[in-house]
Write a protein that holds these residues in place. Structure first.
Motif, PDB file in Angstrom:
ATOM      1  N   GLY A  40       0.798  -1.218   0.000  1.00 41.58           N
ATOM      2  CA  GLY A  40       0.000   0.000   0.000  1.00 41.58           C
ATOM      3  C   GLY A  40       0.833   1.271   0.000  1.00 41.58           C
ATOM      4  N   HIS A  41       0.298   2.308  -0.664  1.00 37.40           N
ATOM      5  CA  HIS A  41       0.916   3.633  -0.681  1.00 37.40           C
ATOM      6  C   HIS A  41      -0.126   4.654  -0.302  1.00 37.40           C
ATOM      7  CE1 HIS A  41       4.873   3.059  -2.465  1.00 37.40           C
ATOM      8  NE2 HIS A  41       4.329   2.060  -3.129  1.00 37.40           N
ATOM      9  N   PHE A  42       0.306   5.714   0.349  1.00 38.50           N
ATOM     10  CA  PHE A  42      -0.614   6.829   0.540  1.00 38.50           C
ATOM     11  C   PHE A  42      -0.790   7.518  -0.801  1.00 38.50           C
ATOM     12  CE2 PHE A  42       1.081   6.622   4.986  1.00 38.50           C
ATOM     13  CZ  PHE A  42      -0.134   6.386   5.610  1.00 38.50           C
ATOM     14  N   ASP A  43      -2.000   7.968  -1.063  1.00 38.01           N
ATOM     15  CA  ASP A  43      -2.294   8.688  -2.295  1.00 38.01           C
ATOM     16  C   ASP A  43      -2.141  10.181  -1.976  1.00 38.01           C
ATOM     17  OD1 ASP A  43      -3.508  10.059  -4.313  1.00 38.01           O
ATOM     18  OD2 ASP A  43      -5.404   8.951  -4.247  1.00 38.01           O
ATOM     19  N   ALA A  44      -1.104  10.801  -2.534  1.00 43.71           N
ATOM     20  CA  ALA A  44      -0.778  12.182  -2.169  1.00 43.71           C
ATOM     21  C   ALA A  44      -1.970  13.120  -2.395  1.00 43.71           C
ATOM     22  CB  ALA A  44       0.441  12.664  -2.949  1.00 43.71           C
ATOM     23  N   ALA A  45      -2.682  12.931  -3.518  1.00 50.14           N
ATOM     24  CA  ALA A  45      -3.813  13.818  -3.808  1.00 50.14           C
ATOM     25  C   ALA A  45      -4.888  13.672  -2.727  1.00 50.14           C
ATOM     26  CB  ALA A  45      -4.398  13.490  -5.182  1.00 50.14           C
ATOM     27  N   GLN A  46      -5.105  12.433  -2.297  1.00 53.58           N
ATOM     28  CA  GLN A  46      -6.111  12.216  -1.254  1.00 53.58           C
ATOM     29  C   GLN A  46      -5.657  12.857   0.060  1.00 53.58           C
ATOM     30  OE1 GLN A  46      -6.937   8.117   0.129  1.00 53.58           O
ATOM     31  NE2 GLN A  46      -9.086   8.724   0.196  1.00 53.58           N
ATOM     32  N   LEU A  47      -4.355  12.736   0.386  1.00 57.75           N
ATOM     33  CA  LEU A  47      -3.857  13.334   1.627  1.00 57.75           C
ATOM     34  C   LEU A  47      -4.000  14.852   1.571  1.00 57.75           C
ATOM     35  CD1 LEU A  47      -0.620  11.307   2.501  1.00 57.75           C
ATOM     36  CD2 LEU A  47      -2.984  10.843   3.119  1.00 57.75           C
ATOM     37  N   GLN A  48      -3.767  15.432   0.383  1.00 53.82           N
ATOM     38  CA  GLN A  48      -3.911  16.892   0.260  1.00 53.82           C
ATOM     39  C   GLN A  48      -5.356  17.315   0.497  1.00 53.82           C
ATOM     40  OE1 GLN A  48      -2.222  18.280  -3.423  1.00 53.82           O
ATOM     41  NE2 GLN A  48      -0.220  17.368  -2.997  1.00 53.82           N
ATOM     42  N   ARG A  49      -6.285  16.559  -0.077  1.00 55.19           N
ATOM     43  CA  ARG A  49      -7.703  16.886   0.142  1.00 55.19           C
ATOM     44  C   ARG A  49      -8.048  16.707   1.620  1.00 55.19           C
ATOM     45  NH1 ARG A  49      -8.281  13.612  -4.594  1.00 55.19           N
ATOM     46  NH2 ARG A  49      -9.110  11.898  -3.343  1.00 55.19           N
ATOM     47  N   GLY A  50      -7.518  15.622   2.202  1.00 50.50           N
ATOM     48  CA  GLY A  50      -7.797  15.359   3.612  1.00 50.50           C
ATOM     49  C   GLY A  50      -7.263  16.476   4.496  1.00 50.50           C
ATOM     50  N   TYR A  51      -6.078  16.960   4.165  1.00 48.10           N
ATOM     51  CA  TYR A  51      -5.514  18.056   4.947  1.00 48.10           C
ATOM     52  C   TYR A  51      -6.419  19.276   4.865  1.00 48.10           C
ATOM     53  CZ  TYR A  51      -2.580  21.915   6.418  1.00 48.10           C
ATOM     54  OH  TYR A  51      -2.119  23.032   7.061  1.00 48.10           O
ATOM     55  N   LEU A 227     -20.162  13.786   0.848  1.00 45.02           N
ATOM     56  CA  LEU A 227     -19.860  13.544   2.258  1.00 45.02           C
ATOM     57  C   LEU A 227     -18.872  12.389   2.381  1.00 45.02           C
ATOM     58  CD1 LEU A 227     -20.251  13.792   5.281  1.00 45.02           C
ATOM     59  CD2 LEU A 227     -22.303  12.380   5.106  1.00 45.02           C
ATOM     60  N   ARG A 228     -19.144  11.334   1.588  1.00 47.71           N
ATOM     61  CA  ARG A 228     -18.285  10.160   1.675  1.00 47.71           C
ATOM     62  C   ARG A 228     -16.852  10.488   1.271  1.00 47.71           C
ATOM     63  NH1 ARG A 228     -19.105   4.594  -1.619  1.00 47.71           N
ATOM     64  NH2 ARG A 228     -17.030   3.818  -1.131  1.00 47.71           N
ATOM     65  N   GLN A 229     -16.719  11.264   0.187  1.00 50.88           N
ATOM     66  CA  GLN A 229     -15.386  11.647  -0.292  1.00 50.88           C
ATOM     67  C   GLN A 229     -14.619  12.406   0.792  1.00 50.88           C
ATOM     68  OE1 GLN A 229     -14.327  10.859  -3.545  1.00 50.88           O
ATOM     69  NE2 GLN A 229     -12.331  11.422  -2.728  1.00 50.88           N
ATOM     70  N   GLN A 230     -15.278  13.396   1.378  1.00 52.41           N
ATOM     71  CA  GLN A 230     -14.600  14.198   2.410  1.00 52.41           C
ATOM     72  C   GLN A 230     -14.237  13.341   3.613  1.00 52.41           C
ATOM     73  OE1 GLN A 230     -16.624  18.279   2.937  1.00 52.41           O
ATOM     74  NE2 GLN A 230     -18.151  17.053   1.869  1.00 52.41           N
ATOM     75  N   ALA A 231     -15.165  12.461   4.019  1.00 52.60           N
ATOM     76  CA  ALA A 231     -14.921  11.634   5.200  1.00 52.60           C
ATOM     77  C   ALA A 231     -13.743  10.695   4.961  1.00 52.60           C
ATOM     78  CB  ALA A 231     -16.178  10.834   5.543  1.00 52.60           C
ATOM     79  N   GLU A 232     -13.718  10.066   3.778  1.00 54.73           N
ATOM     80  CA  GLU A 232     -12.634   9.117   3.504  1.00 54.73           C
ATOM     81  C   GLU A 232     -11.307   9.840   3.335  1.00 54.73           C
ATOM     82  OE1 GLU A 232     -13.841   6.478   0.349  1.00 54.73           O
ATOM     83  OE2 GLU A 232     -15.498   5.679   1.557  1.00 54.73           O
ATOM     84  N   ASP A 233     -11.341  11.017   2.714  1.00 59.78           N
ATOM     85  CA  ASP A 233     -10.089  11.762   2.518  1.00 59.78           C
ATOM     86  C   ASP A 233      -9.501  12.203   3.859  1.00 59.78           C
ATOM     87  OD1 ASP A 233     -10.415  11.379  -0.147  1.00 59.78           O
ATOM     88  OD2 ASP A 233     -10.973  13.457  -0.630  1.00 59.78           O
ATOM     89  N   VAL A 234     -10.345  12.708   4.734  1.00 57.72           N
ATOM     90  CA  VAL A 234      -9.798  13.167   6.012  1.00 57.72           C
ATOM     91  C   VAL A 234      -9.354  11.960   6.839  1.00 57.72           C
ATOM     92  CG1 VAL A 234     -11.905  13.337   7.429  1.00 57.72           C
ATOM     93  CG2 VAL A 234     -10.037  14.923   7.806  1.00 57.72           C
ATOM     94  N   ALA A 235     -10.046  10.826   6.694  1.00 57.64           N
ATOM     95  CA  ALA A 235      -9.624   9.616   7.421  1.00 57.64           C
ATOM     96  C   ALA A 235      -8.259   9.152   6.921  1.00 57.64           C
ATOM     97  CB  ALA A 235     -10.663   8.510   7.248  1.00 57.64           C
ATOM     98  N   ALA A 236      -8.047   9.226   5.598  1.00 59.64           N
ATOM     99  CA  ALA A 236      -6.742   8.833   5.042  1.00 59.64           C
ATOM    100  C   ALA A 236      -5.658   9.782   5.558  1.00 59.64           C
ATOM    101  CB  ALA A 236      -6.783   8.866   3.520  1.00 59.64           C
ATOM    102  N   PHE A 237      -5.970  11.062   5.575  1.00 60.13           N
ATOM    103  CA  PHE A 237      -5.009  12.038   6.087  1.00 60.13           C
ATOM    104  C   PHE A 237      -4.670  11.743   7.555  1.00 60.13           C
ATOM    105  CE2 PHE A 237      -4.507  16.001   8.554  1.00 60.13           C
ATOM    106  CZ  PHE A 237      -3.273  16.412   8.052  1.00 60.13           C
TER     107      PHE A 237
END
Ligand code: HEM
Lengths: 280, 427
Positions: A40-51, A227-237
């Motif tokens: 597994g790798h962190f997805d940088a774009a997802q981490l940026q959204r999560g941040y 909502l799901r996108q934001q929740a999952e992105d912040v959880a990944a972050f």
């Protein structure tokens, strides 16, 4: 026989080890996070959204004491740029840090002052102290989020489910003033339940009001802000924040395992050779 | 077993040293020429694996201690500093925290091996007791180590366990005050636990030396339980045992690596990633997995003092094994009934482990309400732990002494080499 039973016993011990609290909340929803699995790798774009979700929403109530802005530009972090191996030089990180106002002491006068942040600064906390945090949140201090993804059973999937778990309270359930019903929050709602005692609704009462709704944070990369996108992105972050070395760990594990397997093969071959003339 | 030495110093310096301090001879006699029974199986490789575990814990621990701060205010943050900012600090910490679990997996296998093959029987009683001392020191070390990160489970686990000692009449309170360094688990407790956590592993290393010394006086037991009679029964430690131990260690390291790199927190508790807060008690306080069976025994007994005595008794009884077992035959290979009771014992230990992880009043079979006996429904983990505890003690105190007197063992071979060398009984 002995071998099988003992292995089985050992396996059971390992599985049975950490106890699960007897919560009656829903089990977290499965999410296929990019960082799961041995490669597994962190997805940088997802981490940026999560941040961004954290910055714009969660940071109003939750601190993240263990994180500094420079961490955002570390290898594996949301804003890592190979051009800037030292994250303190990374212009994106510098700009993000500068958006924050940091409490400091004026070196000349000794007065308290605020200044723009630098990459070495930690994320500023929203409340000056625990009393202030309590006063603003119905008597409960919002927990620090630095390690939250490791500090709850279910990890990031639990966090994502919790943020989407504000379903309407079933008829017959009285939600105490200042609290909110969440079907994924471990707790016990039987005190507010007037229905059948064999069928107490799942979940608990949480002091955090629903923090996220669809479209609340607009994403710069054009991702649709459900909502799901934001929740999952912040959880990944938050998972990255709790375990920033996860990628490095899994990569190193792969090499270590390859080495150990080859080494075991080699020692096994030596073993066969040394013992070839000896019955045992 | 200790025949006379065959050490030949290979050069002038070795000869010079051998006449003054024969360490070369000691190593040669103990780890090269030392005769080992030729029929040892893989259950005999865990001694070497345990030495490896101790080495790993000491080396990683010493480096962790260079970065760790033993103070209530800073301990939690300093562990996170190790995880985030120290180069390969995450690796050190995960090696150390999972290393503790690996150590216990190995020690449990090692001990059960001893029980199955009767390795505690004469002339190995002292060897067995030294092993039990090591196990006791390991438990103390691991318990205090778990307190060091000062998370919620560290803190409240320490409160629960230290409070137990308060149950002893007269001396109880003095003991807890001494352990705490005050009247509650706090700063002084953490500081003394850190100091002792640093000290005890070196005491373990000392007892390991005695354990190995005793081993080399009486020699290893083996799967037949028959003492070696001639040179045909044994092989020199090097290369035969070294290469086999090496292979087993390598396999064990694979398991260890899977935990470190792919599931480093699987054996821990999420609550320990929450900073200790004396005012917030976790819903459900559980010890590390390797203590769960004893925790279940503790909670099986309704009276606090009796529970504590049962828990300590369950460990103390292991020391007395050499005198509880009356069987003339060592190995259970030739004791079919003993084997049966042994496997039930194994299963009971696993069940106790499960019970330790559950809330006492939770139902074993969900949804089934039976009859309330005494204080709880029969279908509850507390009753399951009670029956299991009963078997645990009965195994040592009744089965072991009686079985040896009444069972009918199978015929045992004359020598070790007669079964392995195809039973060539010429004379
Ligand atoms: C018998 C050998 C040892 C065992 C079984 C053992 C076990 C443990 C355990 C279970 C923990 C808690 C890990 C966690 O959850 O984070 C721990 C922490 C710690 N141990 Fe040990 N340990 C041993 C030897 C040592 C030695 C020789 C040192 C050297 C000073 C040491 C230093 C530390 C330090 C500094 C911590 C706190 C850091 C941390 O929590 O990761 N340990 N130990």
């Amino acid at each position: 026989m002995l071998r099988k039973v003992t292995l089985l016993a050992a396996a059971l011990f390992l599985v049975g080890g950490p106890a699960l609290a007897s919560s009656k909340a829903h089990a977290p929803r499965e999410v296929a996070f990019s960082f799961e699995g041995p490669f597994g790798h962190f997805d940088a774009a997802q981490l940026q959204r999560g941040y961004k979700v954290y910055r714009e929403v969660c940071s109003a109530c939750h601190s993240m004491d263990l994180l500094a802005f420079r961490n955002l530009g570390d290898k594996g972090g949301p804003f890592f740029d190979p051009k800037y191996p030292n994250a303190n030089d990374n212009p994106v990180v510098k700009a993000l840090a500068a958006e924050a106002q940091i409490n400091d002491i004026d070196g000349e006068t000794g007065d308290a002052m605020k200044r723009p942040g630098i990459p070495a600064d930690r994320f500023p906390a929203p409340f000056a102290n625990a009393a202030a945090a309590k006063a603003g949140n119905n008597g409960i201090v919002p927990p620090d989020l630095s390690l939250i993804a490791k500090a709850r059973a279910g990890g990031p999937e639990y966090v994502a489910s919790l943020l989407q778990g504000y379903v309407a309270a079933p008829a017959g359930l009285t939600v105490p003033a200042g609290l909110n019903y969440n079907a994924w929050f471990p707790g016990d709602v039987s005190a507010g339940w007037t229905g059948d005692h064999g069928h107490v609704p799942p979940g608990g009462f949480i002091a955090m009001a629903q923090p996220l709704t669809a479209g609340q944070v607009s994403f710069d990369d054009g991702t649709k802000s459900t909502l799901r996108q934001q929740a999952e992105d912040v959880a990944a972050f938050l998972m990255w924040a709790a375990e920033p070395k996860m990628e490095e760990r899994k990569q190193m594990g792969f090499s270590v395992l390859i080495f150990l397997i080859l080494f075991s093969g080699l020692t096994y071959a030596s073993y066969r050779r040394v013992w070839r003339n000896e019955s045992h | 077993m200790s025949g006379h030495s065959t050490y030949q110093p290979s050069n002038g310096f070795a000869r010079w040293l051998d006449a003054r301090l024969p360490v070369g001879r000691l190593v040669w006699d103990s780890f090269v020429d030392y005769p080992t029974p030729r029929n040892l199986n893989y259950w005999w490789t865990f001694g070497g694996i345990l030495s490896l575990c101790l080495g790993v814990q000491i080396v990683t621990g010493i480096v962790l201690a260079m970065h760790y701060t033993p103070s209530a205010a800073a301990a939690f943050t300093s562990v996170e500093h190790i995880m985030r900012d120290v180069n390969y600090g995450w690796l050190l910490r995960y090696m150390h925290s999972n290393g503790g679990s690996m150590f216990f997996i190995a020690v449990y296998i090692h001990m059960l091996r001893g029980v199955y093959y009767g390795s505690y029987k004469a002339p190995r009683e002292v060897l067995w007791i030294l092993g039990c001392v090591i196990y006791g020191l390991m438990m103390a070390t691991a318990f205090m180590g778990y307190v060091l990160p000062w998370g919620q489970m560290s803190f409240h686990g320490a409160v629960v366990i230290t409070n137990l000692l308060g149950a002893f009449p007269v001396v109880g309170e003095a003991i807890t005050t001494l352990l705490w360094g005050g009247f509650a688990v706090d700063e002084p407790t953490l500081k003394r636990f850190f100091s002792l956590h640093y000290l005890l592993p070196f005491m373990i290393a000392g007892v390991v030396i005695l354990h190995v010394w005793a081993l080399h006086v009486v020699g290893q037991n083996n799967p037949t339980g028959i003492e070696p009679r001639s040179k045909a029964d044994t092989l020199p430690f090097t290369p035969y045992a070294t290469v086999k131990d090496g292979f087993a260690m390598s396999l064990f390291l694979i398991l260890f690596a899977v935990f470190i790199f792919y599931m480093p927190n699987a054996l821990g508790h999420p609550d320990n990633y929450v900073r200790a807060d004396p005012l917030v008690t976790p819903q459900h306080i559980v010890p590390e997995w390797y203590f769960l069976p004893f925790y279940a025994i503790l909670r099986a007994v309704p009276d606090k003092l009796m529970g504590v005595l049962a828990m300590f008794g369950s460990i103390a009884v292991i020391f007395a094994l050499p005198w509880l077992d009356t069987s003339k035959v060592k190995s259970m290979r030739y004791r079919p009934q003993a084997k049966l009771y042994f496997f039930i014992f194994l299963v009971v230990c696993v069940i106790l482990g499960f019970c330790g992880a559950k809330l006492p009043d939770d139902q074993v079979i969900p949804g089934l309400t039976t009859i309330k006996v005494f204080d709880s429904d029969l279908n509850s983990f507390v009753w399951l732990s009670r029956f299991s505890t009963l078997y645990y003690f009965a195994y040592f105190l009744l089965v072991m002494p009686l079985l040896g007197l009444f069972e009918k063992p199978l015929p045992t071979p004359e020598t070790i080499s007669s079964p392995v060398l195809g039973g060539d009984k010429k004379d």
